[in-house]
Design a protein around this motif. Structure first.
Motif, PDB file in Angstrom:
ATOM      1  N   ASP A  18       0.826  -1.212   0.000  1.00 22.89           N
ATOM      2  CA  ASP A  18       0.000   0.000   0.000  1.00 22.89           C
ATOM      3  C   ASP A  18       0.861   1.263   0.000  1.00 22.89           C
ATOM      4  O   ASP A  18       0.439   2.309  -0.479  1.00 22.89           O
ATOM      5  CB  ASP A  18      -0.942   0.029   1.202  1.00 22.89           C
ATOM      6  N   GLY A  20       3.702   1.364  -1.570  1.00 23.23           N
ATOM      7  CA  GLY A  20       4.535   1.296  -2.771  1.00 23.23           C
ATOM      8  C   GLY A  20       5.822   0.534  -2.588  1.00 23.23           C
ATOM      9  O   GLY A  20       6.730   0.637  -3.411  1.00 23.23           O
ATOM     10  N   VAL A 109       4.382  -1.205  -8.079  1.00 22.71           N
ATOM     11  CA  VAL A 109       3.207  -1.671  -7.342  1.00 22.71           C
ATOM     12  C   VAL A 109       1.964  -1.041  -7.937  1.00 22.71           C
ATOM     13  O   VAL A 109       1.868   0.187  -8.029  1.00 22.71           O
ATOM     14  CB  VAL A 109       3.318  -1.341  -5.835  1.00 22.71           C
ATOM     15  N   GLU A 110       1.038  -1.906  -8.376  1.00 19.73           N
ATOM     16  CA  GLU A 110      -0.262  -1.412  -8.817  1.00 19.73           C
ATOM     17  C   GLU A 110      -1.120  -1.218  -7.572  1.00 19.73           C
ATOM     18  O   GLU A 110      -1.210  -2.116  -6.733  1.00 19.73           O
ATOM     19  CB  GLU A 110      -0.931  -2.396  -9.772  1.00 19.73           C
ATOM     20  N   PRO A 111      -1.746  -0.052  -7.427  1.00 19.10           N
ATOM     21  CA  PRO A 111      -2.512   0.235  -6.208  1.00 19.10           C
ATOM     22  C   PRO A 111      -3.787  -0.592  -6.105  1.00 19.10           C
ATOM     23  O   PRO A 111      -4.194  -1.255  -7.058  1.00 19.10           O
ATOM     24  CB  PRO A 111      -2.831   1.727  -6.336  1.00 19.10           C
ATOM     25  N   ARG A 112      -4.396  -0.529  -4.955  1.00 12.69           N
ATOM     26  CA  ARG A 112      -5.687  -1.195  -4.737  1.00 12.69           C
ATOM     27  C   ARG A 112      -6.666  -0.777  -5.825  1.00 12.69           C
ATOM     28  O   ARG A 112      -6.638   0.340  -6.292  1.00 12.69           O
ATOM     29  CB  ARG A 112      -6.279  -0.789  -3.391  1.00 12.69           C
ATOM     30  N   ASP A 113      -7.543  -1.710  -6.165  1.00 13.09           N
ATOM     31  CA  ASP A 113      -8.586  -1.422  -7.140  1.00 13.09           C
ATOM     32  C   ASP A 113      -9.847  -2.138  -6.666  1.00 13.09           C
ATOM     33  O   ASP A 113      -9.977  -3.346  -6.855  1.00 13.09           O
ATOM     34  CB  ASP A 113      -8.166  -1.896  -8.529  1.00 13.09           C
ATOM     35  N   GLU A 117      -6.388  -6.325  -3.752  1.00  8.10           N
ATOM     36  CA  GLU A 117      -5.246  -5.796  -3.002  1.00  8.10           C
ATOM     37  C   GLU A 117      -4.227  -5.197  -3.968  1.00  8.10           C
ATOM     38  O   GLU A 117      -4.206  -5.536  -5.156  1.00  8.10           O
ATOM     39  CB  GLU A 117      -4.573  -6.925  -2.207  1.00  8.10           C
ATOM     40  N   PRO A 118      -3.343  -4.323  -3.461  1.00 12.31           N
ATOM     41  CA  PRO A 118      -2.253  -3.852  -4.317  1.00 12.31           C
ATOM     42  C   PRO A 118      -1.411  -5.055  -4.728  1.00 12.31           C
ATOM     43  O   PRO A 118      -1.370  -6.060  -4.012  1.00 12.31           O
ATOM     44  CB  PRO A 118      -1.471  -2.908  -3.405  1.00 12.31           C
ATOM     45  N   ARG A 119      -0.770  -4.936  -5.886  1.00 19.01           N
ATOM     46  CA  ARG A 119       0.032  -6.079  -6.342  1.00 19.01           C
ATOM     47  C   ARG A 119       1.258  -5.609  -7.096  1.00 19.01           C
ATOM     48  O   ARG A 119       1.211  -4.627  -7.836  1.00 19.01           O
ATOM     49  CB  ARG A 119      -0.787  -7.024  -7.199  1.00 19.01           C
TER      50      ARG A 119
END
Length: 136
Positions: A18, A20, A109-113, A117-119
């Motif tokens: 979360d 980054g 890091v792709e943020p929460r969507d 979860e972020p990934r």
């Protein structure tokens, strides 16, 4: 001195994502890099695991292009991070069939969507040749 491992290391991992940060653990006893986060070291059984921040640089160890009905293919790759651990993720920003074993990649890091979860995902460190982008 290592910080104590929380009883739910996955939660700590996601909290770091979360922010980054791609985190992993290092065993204070056998010095092994540990990923996916755990309560005990899979190598020696020690509970003395300390959080570390990965620089996010790695090399594609294995890759597959998965094809979905009515959607573009996507990559699934095993990436060996320079800190000494391997993780499964995707290489994005290039066609799935342009991802190659030995390719140097960098994590982001792709943020929460919504409920996701972020990934961490990976992007190539160097430009992919045009012929690889065309699938030729």
């Amino acid at each position: 001195m290592s910080e104590p491992v929380e009883p739910a290391p996955h939660k700590g991992y996601v909290e770091r994502l979360d922010k980054g940060v791609l985190a992993y653990q290092r065993c204070d006893d056998c010095r092994a890099a540990v990923f996916h986060p755990r309560v005990t070291c899979p190598g020696c059984g020690s509970g003395r695991l300390a959080w570390r921040e990965s620089a996010g640089l790695g090399t594609v160890y294995a890759t597959s292009a998965l094809v979905r009905r009515d959607a573009d293919p996507y990559s699934v790759a095993l990436v060996d991070l320079d800190e000494g651990f391997r993780m499964m993720s995707s290489v994005v920003g290039v066609p799935a069939d342009a991802v190659r074993i030995g390719m140097r990649v960098r994590a982001r890091v792709e943020p929460r969507d919504g409920d996701r979860e972020p990934r961490p995902v990976f992007v190539p460190e160097e430009a992919v040749p045009e012929e690889a982008r065309d699938g030729s």
